[in-house]
Every structure is written in C-alpha cells, then in structure tokens.
Write a protein that holds these residues in place. Structure first.
Motif, PDB file in Angstrom:
ATOM      1  N   HIS A  84      -9.825  14.096  23.777  1.00  0.00           N
ATOM      2  CA  HIS A  84     -10.453  13.313  22.720  1.00  0.00           C
ATOM      3  C   HIS A  84     -10.050  11.851  22.753  1.00  0.00           C
ATOM      4  CE1 HIS A  84     -12.647  16.354  20.453  1.00  0.00           C
ATOM      5  NE2 HIS A  84     -11.644  17.186  20.693  1.00  0.00           N
ATOM      6  N   GLU A 139      -8.983  23.438  22.853  1.00  0.00           N
ATOM      7  CA  GLU A 139     -10.052  24.216  22.214  1.00  0.00           C
ATOM      8  C   GLU A 139     -11.427  23.645  22.561  1.00  0.00           C
ATOM      9  OE1 GLU A 139     -11.167  26.101  17.830  1.00  0.00           O
ATOM     10  OE2 GLU A 139      -9.807  24.388  17.965  1.00  0.00           O
ATOM     11  N   ASP A 140     -11.530  22.305  22.565  1.00  0.00           N
ATOM     12  CA  ASP A 140     -12.817  21.659  22.817  1.00  0.00           C
ATOM     13  C   ASP A 140     -13.082  21.424  24.293  1.00  0.00           C
ATOM     14  OD1 ASP A 140     -13.180  21.644  20.102  1.00  0.00           O
ATOM     15  OD2 ASP A 140     -12.546  19.556  19.841  1.00  0.00           O
ATOM     16  N   GLN A 188       1.917  15.370  15.439  1.00  0.00           N
ATOM     17  CA  GLN A 188       0.491  15.080  15.500  1.00  0.00           C
ATOM     18  C   GLN A 188      -0.031  15.153  16.947  1.00  0.00           C
ATOM     19  OE1 GLN A 188      -0.112  11.267  13.597  1.00  0.00           O
ATOM     20  NE2 GLN A 188       1.091  11.866  11.824  1.00  0.00           N
ATOM     21  N   THR A 219      -3.363  12.038  23.765  1.00  0.00           N
ATOM     22  CA  THR A 219      -2.001  12.543  23.970  1.00  0.00           C
ATOM     23  C   THR A 219      -1.199  11.679  24.939  1.00  0.00           C
ATOM     24  OG1 THR A 219      -2.820  14.035  25.705  1.00  0.00           O
ATOM     25  CG2 THR A 219      -2.640  14.933  23.463  1.00  0.00           C
ATOM     26  N   ASN A 225      -6.206   8.244  26.449  1.00  0.00           N
ATOM     27  CA  ASN A 225      -6.514   9.500  25.772  1.00  0.00           C
ATOM     28  C   ASN A 225      -5.482   9.795  24.683  1.00  0.00           C
ATOM     29  OD1 ASN A 225      -4.358  11.219  26.779  1.00  0.00           O
ATOM     30  ND2 ASN A 225      -5.419  11.265  28.732  1.00  0.00           N
ATOM     31  N   GLU A 263      -0.211  18.802  18.048  1.00  0.00           N
ATOM     32  CA  GLU A 263      -1.396  19.454  17.484  1.00  0.00           C
ATOM     33  C   GLU A 263      -2.659  18.992  18.211  1.00  0.00           C
ATOM     34  OE1 GLU A 263      -1.736  21.755  15.115  1.00  0.00           O
ATOM     35  OE2 GLU A 263       0.427  21.961  14.795  1.00  0.00           O
ATOM     36  N   GLN A 264      -2.663  17.726  18.629  1.00  0.00           N
ATOM     37  CA  GLN A 264      -3.822  17.200  19.341  1.00  0.00           C
ATOM     38  C   GLN A 264      -4.076  17.957  20.635  1.00  0.00           C
ATOM     39  OE1 GLN A 264      -5.944  14.619  18.301  1.00  0.00           O
ATOM     40  NE2 GLN A 264      -7.172  15.337  20.042  1.00  0.00           N
ATOM     41  N   ARG A 265      -3.005  18.449  21.256  1.00  0.00           N
ATOM     42  CA  ARG A 265      -3.167  19.214  22.500  1.00  0.00           C
ATOM     43  C   ARG A 265      -4.009  20.461  22.264  1.00  0.00           C
ATOM     44  NH1 ARG A 265       1.155  18.205  26.814  1.00  0.00           N
ATOM     45  NH2 ARG A 265       0.101  20.032  27.679  1.00  0.00           N
ATOM     46  N   TRP A 266      -3.816  21.140  21.128  1.00  0.00           N
ATOM     47  CA  TRP A 266      -4.629  22.319  20.817  1.00  0.00           C
ATOM     48  C   TRP A 266      -6.090  21.930  20.590  1.00  0.00           C
ATOM     49  CZ3 TRP A 266      -0.279  24.707  17.455  1.00  0.00           C
ATOM     50  CH2 TRP A 266       0.336  25.747  18.178  1.00  0.00           C
ATOM     51  N   LYS A 267      -6.318  20.790  19.938  1.00  0.00           N
ATOM     52  CA  LYS A 267      -7.691  20.334  19.708  1.00  0.00           C
ATOM     53  C   LYS A 267      -8.380  20.061  21.050  1.00  0.00           C
ATOM     54  CE  LYS A 267      -6.616  18.152  15.260  1.00  0.00           C
ATOM     55  NZ  LYS A 267      -6.546  16.868  14.516  1.00  0.00           N
ATOM     56  N   ASP A 268      -7.639  19.401  21.941  1.00  0.00           N
ATOM     57  CA  ASP A 268      -8.213  19.112  23.255  1.00  0.00           C
ATOM     58  C   ASP A 268      -8.485  20.390  24.028  1.00  0.00           C
ATOM     59  OD1 ASP A 268      -7.893  16.477  22.568  1.00  0.00           O
ATOM     60  OD2 ASP A 268      -6.274  16.065  23.990  1.00  0.00           O
TER      61      ASP A 268
END
Length: 348
Positions: free
Chosen positions: A222, A217-218, A207, A267, A265, A210-215
C-alpha cells in the motif's frame, strides 16, 4: 517545541512510508525525453550503463567521462543521492561537475527506484542500498579506462550515510565525501534530533507491523502519503518548503523521482528502525572522510555527529548560510574545487 519536533519525527516516518502508486503529477514544462535537471558540460560525455549488485538486481546509471584525457586510466567516483531522488537530479549534476575536473564519474539509480531494477518498486534497504555503492565500485573497477586502485565515493543526503556505511566494509574505496548528510536509520528510528520516545517508537512499530497484514491480505504494498505535497499550506517547517522548492518545481522536478511524484512503500521504515548503518564508521580510517554540510541546514547535526564518531583523517566543512537543499544543485556554493582537491590528493 517538543510537540513540533515530535510531529516532525512522525512525519519523517510517514515521509519514508509510502510507495509511488497513483500519485503522478503532470508537469508538461519539464517532462520530456531524457529529462535532466542540469545541462551536460561540453567537456564531458555521458552514456547509459547497467550493472548488477550481488543480490542480482540490475542497476542503471549514467557514466560521465572527460572528453580530453590520455590513454592512461583515470580515477573514478561513484555518486548517488539524495534519498528518493534519481540520477538525473543532484547525483548526475555532481558526476557532471567531477568529470569536468578529470574524473570518470558514475551516477546511478538505487535498487527498486528510477530506471534500476528490483521488485517491489519504491522500497529502500540499509543493506541493499549500501551494497549498491559497492556494486558501482565493481562496475568502475573493471572498466579499461578506470584505475581500479583510485576509486572514491560521493554520497548526497540519505545516500551520504550509505556511502559511509559502504566504505567502512569495502576496502577498495580510497576516499569518501558526503554532502547534506542524513543517517536514515537514525532519523527513522529516533526522529529528528533523537526526540522520539520509546513509547512513540513502539506505537509506530505496531502500526507498521499491522500494515504488513493489510499488505499481505490485499496482495499489494500500500501507498502512503506523498513525500512532498503538490501544494504548500504555508505553515510548514522551512526545510519542508525547501524540499518543495527543489522537488516540486522545474528547478529539480523529475517524473521518476519519488520525492517529486510519490513516496516509499508503507512498511519501508521497518529495517531502518532495526539496523543502524554507521556502527563501524571508525573502520573507514585510515582512508579520509570529507563531510560537507550547510551552516543553516536542519540536517547539519548528522554530519557533525559523524565527524565526532569517525577516526582520523577526517574533515568537516560547513558552507556559510547554506541550507540542506542548497548542496543539491547550487553550483555557486557547492565546493566542487574542494572536492576535486580532496580526491586528487587521496586517489593516488
């Protein structure tokens, strides 16, 4: 029981998983200029100072100095903690008390938090936060009113683990004391009482990965859930209620404290889950260790296990009937006289 413990373990990772973002709480009765959660002693002066760690991050601290002292350089203490707190809370209270007892004491905000520098905000690091303690020793050691050969460290809660980690490698420090210790790398990677299974750990790491990709991308880091809720439901574990009673009420609330207003944060746990901080605790010897914990603290086992792992000289002091947060600010039971005797004996 196992489900409760596992839930607590998962909550701990979440607890260490957000950044202070939009979660700001207005508490007009406590929010003010130069807000401290304790009263400055009339025997002590306090001045704001800055210094850099070896990563170039500017740290901000408060230097507490006894009003009555000779021209002879004094012993000094670097103080920090708890994890997610600021210098205007427990660490400042400790520094204030120890300055009353004849020490120059530096309470400081860790990198990326409080008034200290570092970007992004609201992130912790087992390496950088260990370095923060040594940077505080750097600063103290070059002050004309400090005897650089008589410097000790006090770590509170999660910063107790960093204190031990720093002293293991920083041979300038002559003695170290901890209160209400947490080993943050252990609790994040294994959960409370080491109950996290390999499957659970793997899922959490997936999880976080995957959060690293969300961060990425945005383009932002987060936020996660608040470290301490604005209101309690009433069915929380007692230690969560204890944290709330300190961080979310005028007793210990501070607008810059992540534990009062936000979180780390998302991650943040990654490096802690990969880097044990107390690997070399035995190498603190022959310098002395004093570990202080509440008899009824949920975190007591961290201090007990550190005591077992450390080499002599070492001492474990359990405070009768005390819980974890009692050692943040309850001056009637925090053994300041013991701390004074410990450091006066060993900072020679």
């Amino acid at each position: 029981m196992k489900k409760i413990i596992l839930l607590l373990a998962m909550n701990l990772v979440i607890w260490a998983a957000g950044q202070q973002n939009k979660h700001q709480v207005e508490m007009n009765q406590t929010k003010q200029t130069e807000h401290y959660t304790f009263t400055l002693s009339d025997k002590v002066t306090r001045q704001k100072v800055t210094f850099k760690n070896r990563y170039g991050i500017t740290l901000t601290g408060d230097l507490y100095i006894p009003k009555k002292h000779t021209n002879k350089p004094l012993p000094a203490l670097a103080v920090c903690g708890p994890f997610g707190a600021v210098k205007e809370q427990a660490s400042g209270l400790y520094a204030n008390q120890m300055a009353e007892r004849g020490f120059i004491a530096l309470a400081f905000d860790p990198s990326y938090t409080g008034e200290s520098g570092g970007e992004p905000r609201n992130v912790a690091s087992p390496d950088i936060n260990t370095e923060d303690f040594s940077a505080a020793v750097d600063f103290l050691g070059i002050q004309k009113n400090v005897d650089k050969n008589r410097i000790g460290i006090i770590g509170i809660c999660g910063w107790a683990g960093f204190a031990l980690n720093a002293v293991a490698v920083d041979k300038r420090v002559k003695a170290v004391a901890t209160t209400s210790m947490y080993d943050m790398s252990r609790v994040m990677s294994k959960g409370y009482f080491d109950k996290m299974t390999l499957e659970e750990r793997t899922n959490i790491l997936k999880q976080l990965s995957e959060q690293r990709w969300k961060d990425a991308e945005d383009g932002i880091f987060h936020a996660g859930p608040l470290l301490n809720p604005v209101k309690l439901n009433g069915d929380e574990p007692q230690f969560v209620k204890d944290y709330y009673d300190y961080y979310r009420t005028p007793r210990g609330f501070h607008e810059r404290s992540l534990n009062s207003t936000g979180a780390w944060n998302a991650t943040n746990p990654l490096s802690f889950m990969n880097m044990p901080i107390l690997t070399y605790i035995k190498e603190i010897s022959p310098r002395p260790i004093l570990l202080i914990a509440g008899e009824n603290a949920h975190s007591r086992y961290f201090s007990e296990d550190a005591y077992q792992s450390a080499s002599e000289p070492k001492e474990l002091l359990l405070i009768p009937n005390a819980v974890h947060v009692d050692l943040y600010d309850n001056v009637t039971i925090i053994p300041f006289d013991t701390l004074e005797q410990f450091f006066k004996k060993h900072l020679k």
